[in-house]
Design a protein around this motif. Structure first.
Motif, short mmCIF file in Angstrom:
data_model
loop_
_atom_site.label_atom_id
_atom_site.label_comp_id
_atom_site.label_asym_id
_atom_site.label_seq_id
_atom_site.Cartn_x
_atom_site.Cartn_y
_atom_site.Cartn_z
N GLU A 137 0.75 -1.13 0.09
CA GLU A 137 0.07 0.12 0.00
C GLU A 137 0.75 1.17 0.01
N LYS A 144 -5.79 -2.62 -6.28
CA LYS A 144 -6.60 -3.21 -5.23
C LYS A 144 -7.61 -4.14 -6.43
N LEU A 156 -2.97 -5.78 2.70
CA LEU A 156 -2.09 -4.61 2.37
C LEU A 156 -0.88 -4.77 3.37
N SER A 158 1.87 -2.02 4.72
CA SER A 158 2.35 -0.85 4.69
C SER A 158 3.82 -0.77 5.05
N VAL A 166 -3.25 4.60 4.73
CA VAL A 166 -3.57 3.38 5.12
C VAL A 166 -5.07 3.32 6.04
N VAL A 238 -10.54 -4.46 2.58
CA VAL A 238 -9.52 -4.94 3.30
C VAL A 238 -9.39 -5.77 4.26
N VAL A 241 -4.31 -5.50 7.50
CA VAL A 241 -3.01 -4.57 7.07
C VAL A 241 -1.85 -5.28 7.93
N LEU A 243 1.68 -4.08 9.07
CA LEU A 243 2.49 -2.82 9.26
C LEU A 243 3.88 -3.23 9.55
N MET A 259 -5.31 -4.79 11.95
CA MET A 259 -3.91 -4.23 11.63
C MET A 259 -3.15 -4.93 12.72
#
Length: 516
Positions: A137, A144, A156, A158, A166, A238, A241, A243, A259
């Motif tokens: 991302e 996407k 995703l 990041s 995000v 999504v 995510v 990170l 996340m």
């Protein structure tokens, strides 16, 4: 306890069904590719069938699983040409409000070039199926469509943790009162002026996204994925995510359930150093300073006055210097300076004789120096480097030096402080301790959550309801307007009643006066 948990995780990993996973990592920057390829290689090592879209060819593909590459030929050459034209060292003072439109333009071009690339088109026109699609991302919203095209859960990655591009996709809160934007070099303890700037920049970012970036990528999405979900449905669809962050590296901030921190997942166990480097480091009893400006910034492109400032300072030191220098010759090279066009950074930072790391402050380099507990002198130029440098100073394991401030005097002062004050090494070791103190490693965490999303068909139970709310409902603007109307109406009624009472009282007084 940790060993038991790790064993349980390993059993879960190895018992997982082999999945077909597509990775989309189109940015032609080595630092971005390192993150994407590290994750995909980790998944392949767990026995998964991995396909990677990227501009680079993997030199060390995993021995386990299946690792297939779809190369974005020509991307690296184009990026190198643009890199030279952009003159990164001149970008230190560029206003953050101007950087964002530039990013949108450049990344928009990369996004379209990826979708139109013959190798990608061949994949899109095939009958292949995937169990998950992992996309880096980085403002590349049209990508996407890969997830909707293959009807697979979207994950995703990041590269800099939770940020403005995000958070909205998963309705993650980021109060501007203490969460600075990644493009602003602020700490969590902002002054009034900084909070004001941060808030204005926050709304400016969202305004540009909705007026410029989203419409542009909607056009690309509709062109290359005409039979998929509507663009805005795909945008917020999504599942997870990942990170590239961790509380030892980044400021702690709120996360919604889908996340997950995996900062440091790209770091592998150190390998043996080449013989010449091993001997150089081993023989450096006075200690070594390692100097690298990363992959996009080239030390060899330093203006002569900046380069000479470093050379004059280094030539007066007893310590040895290991410098990532991208050319064959360094004019005026002192005897205590060793050069290398490419250097194995993690292995160098792991050596006990390395006492200091001079770096541009990129997140990967910052992560690696924290991992090994080495103090830092950061010379940030652009992107998130200034934010990282600010955190390095705040956490007390390094100092920062502005590019324009580089001189023989400022370098001498900074290096003397870092090398002679033991607090920096102590704080660096403390950050390293925090980094390593985890239930399981970051790569194991990443693999677990990817497999979790696959097992639970996108894991929709992790998504918060805020994703489905229109922006005015999410920000409670309708509630705010209603309360404002009620207050104004109440004030109006109160004024009317007060006026009526006042009028009646006045009439009563007048009548009393007349009677008297």
């Amino acid at each position: 306890m940790k060993i038991f948990v790790a064993l349980v995780c390993l059993v879960v990993f190895h018992s997982s069904k082999c999945a077909k996973i597509l990775g989309v990592f189109p940015m032609p920057s080595p630092s971005h590719y390192i993150l994407g390829s590290s994750l995909m290689k980790g998944l392949a090592e767990q026995g998964h069938d991995v396909t990677v879209i990227a501009p680079f060819v993997e030199k060390n593909p995993p021995k386990k699983g299946s690792y297939r590459q779809i190369e974005l030929t020509g991307f690296v050459e184009t990026h190198e040409q643009r890199r030279k034209e952009m003159k990164f060292f001149e970008m230190e003072d560029i206003n953050s409000f101007l950087v964002l439109p530039i990013f949108f333009y450049v990344i928009g071009n990369v996004t379209e070039a990826t979708l139109s690339h013959p190798n990608v088109q061949e994949l899109l026109q095939s009958d292949e199926k995937f169990d998950a699609v992992i996309i880096q991302e980085f403002m590349n919203e049209a990508h996407k469509g890969f997830a909707t095209h293959f009807n697979a859960p979207m994950i995703l990655l990041s590269p800099i943790g939770a940020c403005a591009w995000v958070n909205p996709l998963v309705a993650n809160p980021a109060p501007t009162s203490y969460v600075p934007d990644a493009m602003l070099s602020y700490s969590s303890q902002m002054t009034f002026t900084e909070r004001l700037t941060n808030t204005v920049f926050h709304f400016y970012t969202h305004l540009l996204y909705h007026l410029f970036n989203f419409p542009k990528h909607a056009r690309l999405y509709n062109e290359y994925f005409p039979n998929s979900l509507p663009f805005y449905d795909a945008l917020y669809n999504v599942s997870l995510v990942l990170l590239n962050s961790h509380p030892s590296l980044n400021q702690p901030v709120p996360y919604v359930p889908n996340m997950v921190d995996i900062g440091g997942f790209h770091i592998n166990p150190t390998k043996e150093l080449p013989h010449d480097l091993q001997q150089f480091l081993d023989d450096s009893k006075e200690g070594v300073i390692y100097f690298s400006m990363g992959s996009n910034l080239k030390s060899a492109e330093f203006p002569s006055e900046k380069r000479d400032a470093f050379l004059n300072v280094f030539s007066k030191m007893k310590m040895k210097i290991l410098w990532k220098w991208e050319e064959d010759v360094l004019p005026g090279q002192p005897k205590n300076v060793k050069l290398g066009k490419w250097l194995p950074q993690q292995e160098i930072l792991a050596h006990p004789n390395v006492k200091l790391f001079i770096t541009h402050g990129g997140l990967l380099s910052t992560t690696e120096t924290i991992y090994h507990g080495v103090p830092v002198l950061a010379i940030p130029i652009a992107g998130d480097q200034k934010l990282n440098a600010h955190r390095i100073v705040n956490e007390g394991f390094g100092l920062s030096l502005g590019y324009k401030e580089i001189s023989e005097q400022t370098l001498t002062e900074k290096l003397d402080e870092l090398l002679n004050n033991p607090k920096y090494t102590k704080n660096a070791k403390k950050r390293s301790e925090l980094f390593h103190d985890r239930l399981v490693g970051p790569m194991e965490t990443a693999v677990y959550w990817v497999e979790y999303v696959i097992r639970h068909r996108g894991a929709p139970h992790l998504k918060v309801a805020g994703v489905d709310l229109p922006w005015y409902k999410y920000m409670l603007l309708d509630v705010g307007v209603f309360i404002l109307i009620v207050l104004l109406l109440s004030l109006y009624i109160f004024c009317k009643i007060s006026k009526k009472i006042f009028s009646l009282c006045s009439k009563s007084k007048i009548q009393k006066v007349k009677r008297s």
